[in-house]
Scaffold this active site. Structure first.
Site, PDB file in Angstrom:
ATOM      1  N   SER A  16       0.553  -1.153  -0.076  1.00 49.00           N
ATOM      2  CA  SER A  16       0.222   0.284  -0.202  1.00 49.00           C
ATOM      3  C   SER A  16       0.917   1.143   0.043  1.00 49.00           C
ATOM      4  CB  SER A  16      -1.018   0.068   1.115  1.00 49.00           C
ATOM      5  OG  SER A  16      -1.426   1.490   1.573  1.00 49.00           O
ATOM      6  N   ASP A  43      -4.488   3.651  -1.523  1.00 46.86           N
ATOM      7  CA  ASP A  43      -5.412   3.744  -0.943  1.00 46.86           C
ATOM      8  C   ASP A  43      -5.985   5.759  -1.114  1.00 46.86           C
ATOM      9  OD1 ASP A  43      -6.047   1.392   1.003  1.00 46.86           O
ATOM     10  OD2 ASP A  43      -3.780   1.943   1.607  1.00 46.86           O
ATOM     11  N   HIS A  74      -8.370   1.636  -4.185  1.00 51.53           N
ATOM     12  CA  HIS A  74      -9.637   0.678  -2.585  1.00 51.53           C
ATOM     13  C   HIS A  74      -9.648   2.344  -2.250  1.00 51.53           C
ATOM     14  CE1 HIS A  74      -9.755  -0.426   1.559  1.00 51.53           C
ATOM     15  NE2 HIS A  74     -10.948   0.219   1.248  1.00 51.53           N
ATOM     16  N   PHE A 151      -6.159   5.761   8.510  1.00 56.76           N
ATOM     17  CA  PHE A 151      -4.302   5.920   8.409  1.00 56.76           C
ATOM     18  C   PHE A 151      -3.934   4.451   8.398  1.00 56.76           C
ATOM     19  CE2 PHE A 151      -7.060   9.203  11.087  1.00 56.76           C
ATOM     20  CZ  PHE A 151      -6.507  10.154  10.020  1.00 56.76           C
ATOM     21  N   GLY A 153      -0.598   2.471   9.047  1.00 63.46           N
ATOM     22  CA  GLY A 153       0.676   1.843  10.501  1.00 63.46           C
ATOM     23  C   GLY A 153       0.001   1.456  11.788  1.00 63.46           C
ATOM     24  N   ASP A 184      -6.715  -6.011   5.076  1.00 61.80           N
ATOM     25  CA  ASP A 184      -5.901  -5.026   4.800  1.00 61.80           C
ATOM     26  C   ASP A 184      -5.404  -4.395   6.169  1.00 61.80           C
ATOM     27  OD1 ASP A 184      -4.899  -2.385   4.120  1.00 61.80           O
ATOM     28  OD2 ASP A 184      -6.437  -1.536   2.995  1.00 61.80           O
TER      29      ASP A 184
END
Length: 228
Positions: A16, A43, A74, A151, A153, A184
């Site tokens: 991503s 994304d 996405h 977001f 992480g 994901d």
């Protein structure tokens, strides 16, 4: 364009670019392809459906010039039907939309496929699998979010593993093993086997590939070793 066949090497890895260096986006996507990535995921966020804003079709068009592998968009946006054609025209090979984001899910999936690319449906962590019952036979991919979208992480939500298992059972029961089960959010070397053993065969991975501790190639190799 049909989705890439799942081979015996392992599941598909889809880095991503949300976690990539946006100043070197084309270069970093190319490095992932050269390192053996199967797809690149983009994304797309609008600040309405999710609390973040990312990129639009012009960036997808630029990425298309840098890579030859599947470009997976996405769309984490409200009323995605408004922008489907724009992303396909920009070079997307696959479009995933959220079941929660559109009133007429079937119509939007039909529109995506009429435009010549494959279509997927994403479910947020709290959205039940029953939402898929009337659309499952029309789609090429189901995306289970392992985190609440918005977001990169974030930490993987452990209860999503059981959800992945139930979805794999649902696909098998309906003779839909060709449909990609994508996950994901929060996937890394430490939990990648749990996710794939539950039934996922297509993994979107951001910060475990694009980070300051390893090169993209080293990160992908580490993930492949964890799957072996």
């Amino acid at each position: 364009m049909p989705l890439a066949h799942i081979n015996n090497r392992s599941v598909l890895l889809a880095p991503s670019i949300l976690s990539a260096d946006f100043a070197r986006l084309g270069e970093q996507a190319y490095h992932a392809e050269q390192a053996g990535a199967d797809w690149i995921q983009v994304d797309v966020m609008d600040g309405m459906f999710v609390p973040n804003i990312t990129i639009g079709p012009p960036v997808v068009a630029a990425l298309r010039q840098s890579i030859s592998i599947t470009l997976d968009c996405h769309l984490m946006i409200a009323q995605p039907e408004r922008y489907v054609k724009s992303f396909i025209d920009a070079g997307a090979d696959h479009i995933t939309i959220h079941a929660e984001a559109t009133t007429h899910l079937h119509r939007t999936i039909q529109h995506i496929k009429e435009l010549g690319v494959t279509a997927g449906v994403a479910l947020n962590p709290a959205t039940p699998l029953s939402t898929l019952e009337e659309i499952l036979s029309y789609i090429d991919l189901v995306l289970i979010m392992g985190v609440n979208p918005g977001f990169g992480g974030q930490t993987y939500i452990p209860t999503m593993t059981a959800k992945i298992t139930r979805l794999r059972q649902m696909l098998d029961q309906h003779n839909l093993s060709h449909v990609h089960l994508q996950v994901d959010g929060g996937i890394k070397a430490e939990n990648i086997r749990d996710v794939t053993q539950a039934g996922a065969n297509n993994l979107v991975i951001g910060s475990a590939i694009y980070n300051d501790t390893q090169t993209v190639a080293e990160s992908i190799e580490q993930l492949r070793r964890a799957l072996a």
